[in-house]
Motif scaffolding. Structure first.
Motif, PDB file in Angstrom:
ATOM      1  N   PHE A   1       0.842  -1.197   0.000  1.00 20.34           N
ATOM      2  CA  PHE A   1       0.000   0.000   0.000  1.00 20.34           C
ATOM      3  C   PHE A   1       0.878   1.249   0.000  1.00 20.34           C
ATOM      4  O   PHE A   1       1.685   1.458   0.906  1.00 20.34           O
ATOM      5  N   PHE A   2       0.714   2.070  -1.051  1.00 22.66           N
ATOM      6  CA  PHE A   2       1.455   3.322  -1.189  1.00 22.66           C
ATOM      7  C   PHE A   2       0.494   4.502  -1.071  1.00 22.66           C
ATOM      8  O   PHE A   2      -0.111   4.914  -2.064  1.00 22.66           O
ATOM      9  N   PRO A   3       0.311   5.072   0.122  1.00 26.41           N
ATOM     10  CA  PRO A   3      -0.466   6.316   0.203  1.00 26.41           C
ATOM     11  C   PRO A   3       0.331   7.457  -0.422  1.00 26.41           C
ATOM     12  O   PRO A   3       1.568   7.411  -0.465  1.00 26.41           O
ATOM     13  N   LEU A   4      -0.379   8.445  -0.937  1.00 22.33           N
ATOM     14  CA  LEU A   4       0.308   9.604  -1.523  1.00 22.33           C
ATOM     15  C   LEU A   4       0.597  10.595  -0.405  1.00 22.33           C
ATOM     16  O   LEU A   4      -0.248  11.412  -0.025  1.00 22.33           O
ATOM     17  N   VAL A   5       1.796  10.475   0.153  1.00 22.73           N
ATOM     18  CA  VAL A   5       2.199  11.343   1.268  1.00 22.73           C
ATOM     19  C   VAL A   5       3.566  11.955   0.974  1.00 22.73           C
ATOM     20  O   VAL A   5       4.345  11.425   0.170  1.00 22.73           O
ATOM     21  N   ASN A   6       3.841  13.056   1.628  1.00 21.24           N
ATOM     22  CA  ASN A   6       5.148  13.709   1.529  1.00 21.24           C
ATOM     23  C   ASN A   6       5.852  13.541   2.868  1.00 21.24           C
ATOM     24  O   ASN A   6       5.718  14.365   3.761  1.00 21.24           O
ATOM     25  N   ASP A   7       6.584  12.441   2.997  1.00 18.97           N
ATOM     26  CA  ASP A   7       7.223  12.111   4.262  1.00 18.97           C
ATOM     27  C   ASP A   7       8.726  12.424   4.189  1.00 18.97           C
ATOM     28  O   ASP A   7       9.142  13.561   4.389  1.00 18.97           O
ATOM     29  N   THR A   8       9.541  11.450   3.844  1.00 22.16           N
ATOM     30  CA  THR A   8      10.987  11.692   3.813  1.00 22.16           C
ATOM     31  C   THR A   8      11.421  12.495   2.596  1.00 22.16           C
ATOM     32  O   THR A   8      12.558  12.988   2.551  1.00 22.16           O
ATOM     33  N   PHE A   9      10.550  12.644   1.616  1.00 20.51           N
ATOM     34  CA  PHE A   9      10.867  13.461   0.437  1.00 20.51           C
ATOM     35  C   PHE A   9      11.172  14.906   0.831  1.00 20.51           C
ATOM     36  O   PHE A   9      11.869  15.615   0.102  1.00 20.51           O
ATOM     37  N   GLN A  10      10.673  15.328   1.969  1.00 22.56           N
ATOM     38  CA  GLN A  10      10.936  16.700   2.418  1.00 22.56           C
ATOM     39  C   GLN A  10      12.423  16.928   2.662  1.00 22.56           C
ATOM     40  O   GLN A  10      12.916  18.045   2.469  1.00 22.56           O
ATOM     41  N   LYS A  11      13.133  15.879   3.074  1.00 22.77           N
ATOM     42  CA  LYS A  11      14.553  16.035   3.405  1.00 22.77           C
ATOM     43  C   LYS A  11      15.487  15.332   2.431  1.00 22.77           C
ATOM     44  O   LYS A  11      16.695  15.572   2.448  1.00 22.77           O
ATOM     45  N   TYR A  12      14.919  14.452   1.583  1.00 18.23           N
ATOM     46  CA  TYR A  12      15.753  13.693   0.655  1.00 18.23           C
ATOM     47  C   TYR A  12      15.266  13.912  -0.780  1.00 18.23           C
ATOM     48  O   TYR A  12      14.082  13.759  -1.064  1.00 18.23           O
ATOM     49  N   LYS A  13      16.184  14.254  -1.670  1.00 12.09           N
ATOM     50  CA  LYS A  13      15.797  14.437  -3.079  1.00 12.09           C
ATOM     51  C   LYS A  13      15.849  13.114  -3.847  1.00 12.09           C
ATOM     52  O   LYS A  13      15.271  12.975  -4.922  1.00 12.09           O
ATOM     53  N   ALA A  14      16.536  12.138  -3.306  1.00 15.37           N
ATOM     54  CA  ALA A  14      16.602  10.778  -3.838  1.00 15.37           C
ATOM     55  C   ALA A  14      16.925   9.877  -2.657  1.00 15.37           C
ATOM     56  O   ALA A  14      17.447  10.345  -1.634  1.00 15.37           O
ATOM     57  N   PRO A  15      16.612   8.582  -2.742  1.00 16.92           N
ATOM     58  CA  PRO A  15      16.912   7.699  -1.621  1.00 16.92           C
ATOM     59  C   PRO A  15      18.383   7.794  -1.204  1.00 16.92           C
ATOM     60  O   PRO A  15      19.289   7.598  -2.014  1.00 16.92           O
ATOM     61  N   GLY A  16      18.605   8.162   0.056  1.00 15.98           N
ATOM     62  CA  GLY A  16      19.964   8.260   0.584  1.00 15.98           C
ATOM     63  C   GLY A  16      20.669   9.564   0.286  1.00 15.98           C
ATOM     64  O   GLY A  16      21.793   9.782   0.749  1.00 15.98           O
ATOM     65  N   GLN A  17      20.028  10.482  -0.480  1.00 18.12           N
ATOM     66  CA  GLN A  17      20.660  11.764  -0.831  1.00 18.12           C
ATOM     67  C   GLN A  17      19.897  12.906  -0.183  1.00 18.12           C
ATOM     68  O   GLN A  17      18.801  13.263  -0.626  1.00 18.12           O
TER      69      GLN A  17
END
Length: 777
Positions: A694-710
């Protein structure tokens, strides 16, 4: 009988003679102010006759005696429910409908006569006395075609021709009118008498043979038959039509989809081996069926889906999927993608850039004079083709102008190019069939659209996608209508104008229960005397009490929809099998109020009434839960507004009520308040259920990361502030234009949320493969 690889049963089944003698009524409630009721009984058995019959009217009497007999020829394999309606005759206004008794003739045994007392209730002591008898009919049995839910009966074609005996010098054109009630054609006019015409072209009538209808003829200048003009000869010939059906009756997958799945495995198996880093090739029985499922949400869902698919493409998981389902706004994305026969084999940058161009362009041009003229011309053309047009068709044309540069000639069947080699997932679009004057809680039927077929899972009835919208009768194609351009289907799949008051209430209060008593029929089970032995497939005898004027007005106000998409009903003419309520396929999708009223189900309607699936549940998962598709893992991509879990919760509740295998969704209150980007529900507690991501449309870690681990730099932090649902959000469901920045941010967010949960996706795929291997052992 083999139909596209699916076995349909041809049966020889005897007919019987049903005799109904309406004896009397007792203790009828007085409806007239100055006198007793003037009552008569109407008899309606649509599976046996196109006509309604009625007794004579007994005036000013609370205990009327009719003692009249009626006869019906019934098919034993058909569900025959006789409706006995009691009316009070009124000269000035419409006759008062007192009540209706629904009696299932399956209660009767051959060779027996039964004297029945139907009691309305214990207080009023109102009764209706009727004698029933069921007898054999001599002659050969009838040939029927059935899938255990629907029954197709023998069709005849009557050919009628008029020939002028002697040509008169001063003859004028003469118009003959022919009518066969209950036939597909109904009434036809024949012109005769022009300078060169001595005989007419034949008029043809297709009708069900069991109904044995009459041919009514109206002569030129005469209002009533009989045919008495000696200057003309009338020739009539009737022949049986072939048993071949153009509607596929069956619950298995069509031959084309089965062939697609075989071809798709050649892409899926090596893709799974690569992403899961397996040492050995996956065998056919070890290869799970992976499906990507989306929800609606207008332009927000269109845009975010592009990002999600690009993320899946980068993870090389897109090639692992066999199905992609959509509704509402995600159908717009899917329609765009499947114009390219190899879209999933390429990166999606070109499609995303093309969509951005249309998402950011000024939309005012869609209402220009030039476009309005174009809309009018297109709607007029659809009407000439024999379609029933509505505001939904106009909405489809507006969508075309919003999402494309000009007229889009793409059709659903054209998408076969994109799947015939198994090179892309099979797209499935969804809609819901509804009924006027009923809420979706009381009546809804899932309709699925693929490039191969359109059908209703509940009835096991499907037509070729290019034939959807054409006219059918008893499973035969009667009039071919040109296939709709896909923009009209997009308008229907996303018909946001089909809302009603109940939907608005449900959206704001999460329940229609408050209004339910005002919108449901007053139907009560009643006991008949004598009590007949219960048979497994018979229906209870029930009594319907019509609502009063206030109740009818309120019900209409609550349930009437602003606009609705209507297409010719390809189930028209079919009848329900006597055992349809025992059929496991039908039972999986039944549950609506009208499912036990076979005379009012979809096969009796002239048109399908189709709306956005979101008017029931904002999900496109139902086609994936069809057992024949054997889906092992579902990627649930949610793009709903407001609550991100509402549609999933509703799906769980629906599946539980229907007995459909679906994973248990166990989210804590903390999770519901602060949703993460992905949740894995492996369905371990529900054996046979698919694994759910299940992928809800949320803005979670995207606020601090522009790509996974970056991590974002200070200057990039602003790019992570994606306001999805705030009062100033640019992503409202009803927004039709984005800025370039808003569009890019949403695509990037959708992609990031997929990429950032690679581990959970791989875990789900490993689980599905392990279960397939274990199941084989």
């Amino acid at each position: 009988m083999e139909q596209d690889g699916i076995l349909s049963q041809i049966e020889s089944s005897p007919c019987s003679l049903l005799t109904v003698r309406v004896i009397r009524a007792r203790n009828l409630h007085q409806t007239d102010v100055l006198s007793q009721s003037d009552c008569y009984v109407s008899l309606w058995l649509p599976t046996a006759s196109t006509n309604k019959f009625q007794t004579k009217t007994i005036k000013n009497c609370k205990d009327p005696v009719w003692n009249e007999t009626f006869y019906f020829r019934i098919q034993s394999q058909v569900k025959n429910v006789l409706e006995l309606a009691l009316y009070d005759k009124d000269v000035v206004t419409q006759d008062d409908h007192l009540f209706t008794v629904y009696f299932d003739t399956a209660k009767l045994s051959l060779g027996e006569q039964v004297f029945m007392h139907f009691k309305r209730d214990s207080q009023r002591q109102e009764e209706l006395d009727v004698v029933f008898a069921l007898d054999n009919i001599s002659g050969p049995p009838e040939t029927i075609i059935t899938n255990g839910v629907l029954v197709s009966r023998k069709i005849c074609c009557l050919e009628v021709q008029v020939v002028e005996k002697k040509k008169k010098k001063d003859s004028l054109e003469k118009e003959f009118s022919f009518k066969v009630q209950g036939s597909y054609e109904g009434t036809q006019e024949i012109m005769l008498g022009s300078d060169l015409a001595f005989s007419s072209s034949p008029a043809r009538f297709h009708y069900a043979r069991y109904r044995q209808p009459t041919l009514d003829v109206t002569l030129p200048g005469k209002k009533q038959p009989p045919f008495s003009d000696k200057g003309f000869d009338l020739y009539a010939k009737a022949e049986d039509c072939p048993d071949h059906l153009d509607v596929r009756l069956g619950f298995d997958l069509c031959a084309q989809e089965q062939d697609f799945l075989c071809k798709r495995k050649k892409y899926v198996a090596p893709a799974l081996k690569k992403v899961l880093q397996l040492e050995q090739d996956l065998l056919d029985h070890e290869t799970p069926v992976v499906a990507i499922m989306t929800t609606g949400g207008g332009m927000r869902s269109l845009t975010a889906l592009y990002g999600s698919l690009r993320g899946l493409k980068k993870l090389e998981v897109l090639d692992c999927a066999a199905y992609l389902t959509g509704l509402s706004g995600t159908t717009w994305t899917m329609s765009n993608l499947y114009r390219d026969a190899d879209w999933s084999q390429k990166d999606l940058d070109k499609q995303i850039s093309e969509a951005q161009k249309h998402m950011t362009k000024c939309k005012i041009n869609s209402l220009s004079l030039e476009y309005l003229k174009y809309y009018k011309k297109q709607l007029s053309q659809r009407k000439r083709e024999g379609r029933k047009t509505s505001f939904i068709d106009l909405w489809g044309l507006v969508l075309e102008s919003l999402l494309h540069d000009g007229k889009d000639n793409h059709k659903l069947s054209d998408q076969q190019r994109a799947i015939d080699g198994g090179q892309n997932p099979l797209p499935i679009y969804t809609a819901v069939n509804v009924k006027n004057n009923y809420s979706t809680l009381d009546f809804k039927e899932w309709v699925e659209f693929t490039p191969y077929e359109v059908g209703l899972q509940k009835y096991g009835a499907f037509v070729r996608s290019e034939d959807f919208g054409s006219e059918f009768f008893m499973g035969r194609l009667m009039k071919k209508v040109p296939e709709s351009r896909i923009c009209f289907l997009e308008g229907m799949w996303s018909s946001l104008f089909s809302l009603n008051v109940l939907y608005i209430w449900n959206s704001s209060h999460s329940s229609e229960d408050f209004w339910h008593r005002w919108t449901r029929d007053q139907v009560d089970n009643i006991e008949e005397e004598p009590h007949l032995p219960q048979k497994p497939h018979e229906l209870r005898t029930r009594l319907f009490t019509p609502p009063g004027p206030l109740g009818s007005t309120l019900r209409s106000a609550l349930t009437d929809r602003l606009s609705i998409a209507q297409e010719h009903n390809f189930l028209k003419g079919f009848q329900m099998h006597n055992d349809y309520l025992e059929n496991k396929h039908f039972c999986r999708w039944k549950g609506t109020v009208l499912d036990t009223f076979p005379n009012q189900l979809t096969q009796s309607e002239e048109f399908l009434s189709l709306v956005d699936t979101g008017f029931f549940i904002n999900t496109s998962v139902m086609p994936l839960l069809k057992p024949e598709r054997k889906v092992d893992i579902i990627l649930h991509l949610n793009y709903s507004a407001g609550s991100q879990t509402k549609a999933l919760d509703q799906t769980c509740k629906y599946c539980s009520e229907q007995g459909i295998l679906f994973p248990r969704v166990d989210l804590s209150e903390e999770d519901r308040r602060n949703l993460k980007e992905c949740y894995l529900f492996d369905g371990a507690e529900t054996p046979g259920a698919p694994v759910l991501l299940f992928f809800p449309l949320v803005n979670d870690t995207f606020q601090k990361y522009k790509a996974p681990g970056q991590k974002r730099s200070e200057s990039e932090m602003e790019d992570g502030k994606v306001d999805l649902y705030g009062c100033c959000s640019p992503y409202s469901t009803y927004s039709i234009q984005y800025t370039e920045k808003a569009y890019d941010c949403l695509v990037q967010l959708g992609e990031y949320n997929i990429l950032n949960n690679k581990d959970l996706i791989m875990q789900a795929l490993h689980t599905a493969v392990a279960r397939k291997r274990q199941k084989k052992k």
